[in-house]
Scaffold this motif. Sequence first.
Motif, short mmCIF file in Angstrom:
data_model
loop_
_atom_site.label_atom_id
_atom_site.label_comp_id
_atom_site.label_asym_id
_atom_site.label_seq_id
_atom_site.Cartn_x
_atom_site.Cartn_y
_atom_site.Cartn_z
N ILE A 134 -23.11 58.87 -47.06
CA ILE A 134 -22.94 58.44 -46.69
C ILE A 134 -22.89 59.39 -45.72
CG2 ILE A 134 -22.25 56.93 -45.31
CD1 ILE A 134 -20.85 54.91 -47.69
N TYR A 173 -23.36 56.44 -40.45
CA TYR A 173 -23.37 55.66 -42.02
C TYR A 173 -24.17 55.00 -42.63
CZ TYR A 173 -17.99 55.29 -40.04
OH TYR A 173 -16.84 55.57 -39.97
N LEU A 220 -18.29 51.25 -47.28
CA LEU A 220 -19.02 50.92 -45.40
C LEU A 220 -17.60 51.09 -44.55
CD1 LEU A 220 -22.61 51.08 -45.41
CD2 LEU A 220 -21.28 52.50 -45.28
N LYS A 235 -15.04 52.81 -41.97
CA LYS A 235 -15.72 52.24 -40.77
C LYS A 235 -13.59 52.34 -40.58
CE LYS A 235 -20.00 50.58 -40.95
NZ LYS A 235 -21.01 48.96 -40.08
#
Length: 316
Positions: free
Chosen positions: A59, A64, A80, A84
């Motif tokens: 990633i 991302y 993910l 974040k």
Amino acid sequence: MHSVASAPNKIILFGEHAVVYKKPAIAVAINKRAKVSIKNTKKDSTIIKCNDIGLHANINPKTYNIEFLEGKKGILNYILEVLKSHHDNSPIKIDISLEVPLGIGLGSSAAITVALIAALHNYHEKVIDKSSLSKKAHEIELKVQGAASPLDTAVSTYGGMIYLKDSNIEYIKPNIEGSFIVAYTPKPADTKKMVSLVKKKLEKYPNIVGNIIDTIGNVTKTAYELIKEGKFEKIGELMNINHGLLDSIGVSSSELSQMVYSARNAGALGSKITGAGGSGSIIAYCINNEDKVLNTLKSQWDAFKTKFSKDGVIIH
């Protein structure tokens, strides 16, 4: 820096589907866990690996963007969203190990999410209390799924038993005796499809299906009182009643019913589907005969033995 955290999977003991209509539900943590390990890396990308499901991906920590090297997307959406919200843009290596398969209704996504958030906070030398952790993990599940009960993330955070009633969560740590045998089908459960099926039946037969949902709620309430009193020998009978009610609204299947009755015939005190149904898993509760029940189920399906666990998320 090396940070490791783990969180338990769960089984729904009573109340699935009825909980959608504000009836109570009981979920318990089991001694099968998801474990997350975070290390520094000199690579430019964040590396995600889960050998148990053959997942390997890179990633970009700033954009991302995902580079798949092996496996399917699976749990990456959860990872993910956690990155974040709870990580800076530095590349890291994340290794995930699972003790139960994904997609069989035992809350693996919640366990991974809870463990990853805990491991990241430890990696950044930050402290997070369990109340905040449970809330933040639930927020991640909401982002990914669109709708999610707080039940799974609460169990993975706190461990023990969770009694959910009227959106209020009560945390209990009883000494549940015996073992649970879990058997599961190769096809993952489709929660959205099963919830929709029950909704349509309720709309078509409101008096009949509504009464069944009310009765499932009453079974759950009775089970809650018996568990608090330590009367575990009666739990199996209530599981059987709960399964019959779920079967009557169409969320069982011929294969799940074969599993359920095979477990009972082998000596389980009680057995029922756990989770959405249609496919997925059944649980059998045993105080005695657990090996016989396990071997009987394993002769036809994938199955394993597990126990109730008081342990929630752990920083290792």
